[in-house]
Enzyme design. Structure first.
Site, PDB file in Angstrom:
ATOM      1  N   GLN A   1      49.456  49.729  52.187  1.00  7.32           N
ATOM      2  CA  GLN A   1      49.440  47.869  51.125  1.00  7.32           C
ATOM      3  C   GLN A   1      50.218  48.534  49.900  1.00  7.32           C
ATOM      4  O   GLN A   1      50.668  47.594  48.765  1.00  7.32           O
ATOM      5  CB  GLN A   1      48.852  46.780  50.738  1.00  7.32           C
ATOM      6  CG  GLN A   1      47.910  47.537  50.178  1.00  7.32           C
ATOM      7  CD  GLN A   1      46.688  46.001  50.444  1.00  7.32           C
ATOM      8  OE1 GLN A   1      46.063  45.825  50.761  1.00  7.32           O
ATOM      9  NE2 GLN A   1      46.639  44.829  49.536  1.00  7.32           N
TER      10      GLN A   1
ATOM     11  N   LYS B   1      45.388  33.394  43.931  1.00  3.46           N
ATOM     12  CA  LYS B   1      45.900  33.877  42.427  1.00  3.46           C
ATOM     13  C   LYS B   1      47.323  35.139  43.244  1.00  3.46           C
ATOM     14  O   LYS B   1      49.081  35.209  43.018  1.00  3.46           O
ATOM     15  CB  LYS B   1      45.472  35.949  41.661  1.00  3.46           C
ATOM     16  CG  LYS B   1      46.560  36.019  40.578  1.00  3.46           C
ATOM     17  CD  LYS B   1      45.376  36.998  40.196  1.00  3.46           C
ATOM     18  CE  LYS B   1      45.453  38.428  40.401  1.00  3.46           C
ATOM     19  NZ  LYS B   1      46.229  39.185  40.418  1.00  3.46           N
TER      20      LYS B   1
ATOM     21  N   MET C   1      39.069  44.394  48.094  1.00  4.74           N
ATOM     22  CA  MET C   1      39.683  46.300  47.761  1.00  4.74           C
ATOM     23  C   MET C   1      38.644  46.727  46.958  1.00  4.74           C
ATOM     24  O   MET C   1      38.820  47.613  46.868  1.00  4.74           O
ATOM     25  CB  MET C   1      40.673  46.135  47.351  1.00  4.74           C
ATOM     26  CG  MET C   1      41.900  45.623  48.846  1.00  4.74           C
ATOM     27  SD  MET C   1      43.298  47.022  48.376  1.00  4.74           S
ATOM     28  CE  MET C   1      43.848  46.100  46.755  1.00  4.74           C
TER      29      MET C   1
ATOM     30  N   HIS D   1      35.212  41.474  40.358  1.00  6.97           N
ATOM     31  CA  HIS D   1      34.725  40.311  39.278  1.00  6.97           C
ATOM     32  C   HIS D   1      34.412  38.565  39.827  1.00  6.97           C
ATOM     33  O   HIS D   1      34.354  38.259  41.155  1.00  6.97           O
ATOM     34  CB  HIS D   1      36.088  40.263  38.754  1.00  6.97           C
ATOM     35  CG  HIS D   1      37.360  40.647  39.624  1.00  6.97           C
ATOM     36  ND1 HIS D   1      37.276  39.069  39.810  1.00  6.97           N
ATOM     37  CD2 HIS D   1      38.398  40.195  39.896  1.00  6.97           C
ATOM     38  CE1 HIS D   1      38.841  38.898  40.933  1.00  6.97           C
ATOM     39  NE2 HIS D   1      39.687  39.742  40.342  1.00  6.97           N
ATOM     40  N   ALA D   2      34.579  37.963  38.888  1.00  5.88           N
ATOM     41  CA  ALA D   2      33.991  35.844  39.280  1.00  5.88           C
ATOM     42  C   ALA D   2      35.243  35.610  40.182  1.00  5.88           C
ATOM     43  O   ALA D   2      34.838  35.333  41.204  1.00  5.88           O
ATOM     44  CB  ALA D   2      34.071  35.965  37.959  1.00  5.88           C
ATOM     45  N   GLY D   3      36.584  36.541  40.388  1.00  6.02           N
ATOM     46  CA  GLY D   3      36.919  35.824  40.961  1.00  6.02           C
ATOM     47  C   GLY D   3      36.907  36.490  42.393  1.00  6.02           C
ATOM     48  O   GLY D   3      36.236  35.533  43.124  1.00  6.02           O
ATOM     49  N   HIS D   4      35.924  37.416  42.796  1.00  7.62           N
ATOM     50  CA  HIS D   4      35.401  37.741  44.089  1.00  7.62           C
ATOM     51  C   HIS D   4      34.178  36.827  44.461  1.00  7.62           C
ATOM     52  O   HIS D   4      33.983  36.229  45.187  1.00  7.62           O
ATOM     53  CB  HIS D   4      34.846  39.379  44.155  1.00  7.62           C
ATOM     54  CG  HIS D   4      36.644  39.978  44.154  1.00  7.62           C
ATOM     55  ND1 HIS D   4      36.639  40.689  43.235  1.00  7.62           N
ATOM     56  CD2 HIS D   4      37.745  40.409  45.255  1.00  7.62           C
ATOM     57  CE1 HIS D   4      37.938  41.614  43.316  1.00  7.62           C
ATOM     58  NE2 HIS D   4      38.225  40.560  44.632  1.00  7.62           N
TER      59      HIS D   4
ATOM     60  N   MET E   1      41.874  36.728  36.654  1.00  4.06           N
ATOM     61  CA  MET E   1      41.047  37.037  36.947  1.00  4.06           C
ATOM     62  C   MET E   1      41.643  38.300  37.569  1.00  4.06           C
ATOM     63  O   MET E   1      42.026  37.827  38.831  1.00  4.06           O
ATOM     64  CB  MET E   1      39.546  37.423  37.174  1.00  4.06           C
ATOM     65  CG  MET E   1      38.637  36.265  36.087  1.00  4.06           C
ATOM     66  SD  MET E   1      36.527  36.794  36.896  1.00  4.06           S
ATOM     67  CE  MET E   1      36.485  35.985  35.300  1.00  4.06           C
TER      68      MET E   1
HETATM   69  O1  PAF Z   1      44.100  40.696  48.166  1.00  2.80           O
HETATM   70  C1  PAF Z   1      43.158  42.044  48.462  1.00  2.80           C
HETATM   71  O2  PAF Z   1      42.265  42.173  47.700  1.00  2.80           O
HETATM   72  C2  PAF Z   1      44.038  43.305  49.917  1.00  2.80           C
HETATM   73  O3  PAF Z   1      45.569  42.867  49.373  1.00  2.80           O
HETATM   74  C3  PAF Z   1      43.108  42.864  51.070  1.00  2.80           C
HETATM   75  C4  PAF Z   1      43.351  40.942  51.272  1.00  2.80           C
HETATM   76  C5  PAF Z   1      41.302  42.963  50.963  1.00  2.80           C
HETATM   77  C6  PAF Z   1      43.892  43.334  51.855  1.00  2.80           C
HETATM   78  O4  PAF Z   1      44.069  44.417  51.868  1.00  2.80           O
END
Ligand code: PAF
Length: 283
Positions: free
Chosen positions: A61, A151, A30, A34-37, A186
């Site tokens: 969501q 996480k 989304m 950050h470093a986790g991504h 993170m």
């Molecule tokens: O973890 C997230 O950032 C969101 O829940 C995801 C998996 C991108 C779905 O919108």
């Protein structure tokens, strides 16, 4: 890195990148990376020749009164970070590309049971929104492998179940949580914390570690571990949604023969809801 906004251009570029049978890894996000991504992107690169990421703040969501509007959106920063991480294709769709008939009319995917416990009990409809958008993204990207951060442990398990139940030809990989040096997991939502709250926030992970250690060394029960962690968190100033020891594989309540656990917690500091978890084995 190619950035696309429409399903048509996503498919066009994917067809070219996939040519010769190249393996495609996908990391849905989304944004506000950050470093986790970025750790997920690195792992994706180890898994496949082509790495695809998406940035989409999925309204389905978020519940009423949650932070959909306030959710941090930092597209310029994210693009630079993904380029540096070696991502090949970035999908940044508008809502009309994801929910072309409107979000109210969208066909939903829901994993019963596991969607309704823990975070699902406090955020009704949240996980249906997650599995619905992940299903749609999987159908558009058709990845060989998709990566999710642990996480969001419950989210990761739900996506594994959805993929298995629907016979999706995708391998789901859960990637370990990346933490700040003081232990705080993170999260994009960490930006909401005031300086005082940021100082307190690492006590969430510390409480989970203490609960694990007491279960291991003092042989206390899961219920006693939960009570101790809840007490510590309340004393530190958290408002608790839950802290719960569960079986790793399905998040069911622990049974006497179980040895692999995860302790999960969700707790508020001011207006920020933090979640964290810790997997451990019990001899
Ligand atoms: O973890 C997230 O950032 C969101 O829940 C995801 C998996 C991108 C779905 O919108």
């Amino acid at each position: 890195m190619i950035t696309v906004e429409t399903v048509a251009s996503l498919k066009e570029h994917l067809a070219r990148l996939r040519s010769g049978g190249k393996r495609v890894a996908f990391v849905p996000t989304m944004g506000n990376l950050h470093a986790g991504h970025l750790h997920l992107m690195q792992e994706a690169r180890r898994q496949a020749q082509v790495v695809v990421a998406s940035i989409y703040v999925n309204p389905l969501q978020f519940g009423q009164g949650e932070d959909f509007d306030a959710y941090p959106r930092t597209p310029a920063h994210d693009k630079t970070a993904l380029l540096a991480a070696g991502v090949d294709l970035l999908f940044m769709p508008k809502e009309s590309e994801i929910y072309p008939r409107g979000r109210e009319a969208q066909t939903c995917v829901e994993v019963p049971g596991l969607s309704d416990i823990l975070c699902g009990a406090f955020r009704p409809g949240h996980f249906r929104g997650v599995t619905t958008v992940v299903n749609r993204l999987f159908n558009l990207v058709a990845p060989d492998v998709a990566l999710f951060g642990k996480k969001d442990y419950q989210q990761w398990l739900l996506v594994c179940l959805m993929a298995a139940d629907l016979g999706m030809p995708v391998e789901i990989i859960g990637v370990d949580t990346v933490r700040d040096p003081d232990g705080l997991a993170m999260s994009s939502r960490n930006h909401y914390l005031t300086p005082d709250e940021r100082n307190t926030a690492p006590r969430l992970y510390a409480a989970l570690c203490a609960a694990r250690d007491r279960m291991r060394h003092q042989k206390i029960s899961p219920a006693e571990a939960e009570e101790g962690a809840a007490r510590a968190l309340k004393a530190a100033g958290f408002r608790l949604d839950y802290v719960s020891v569960r079986r790793c594989q399905d998040l069911a309540l622990p049974q006497p023969d179980d040895r692999k656990f995860v302790i999960l917690a969700a707790a508020w500091l001011g207006r920020t809801r933090l979640i964290d978890n810790l997997e451990f084995e019990w001899e």
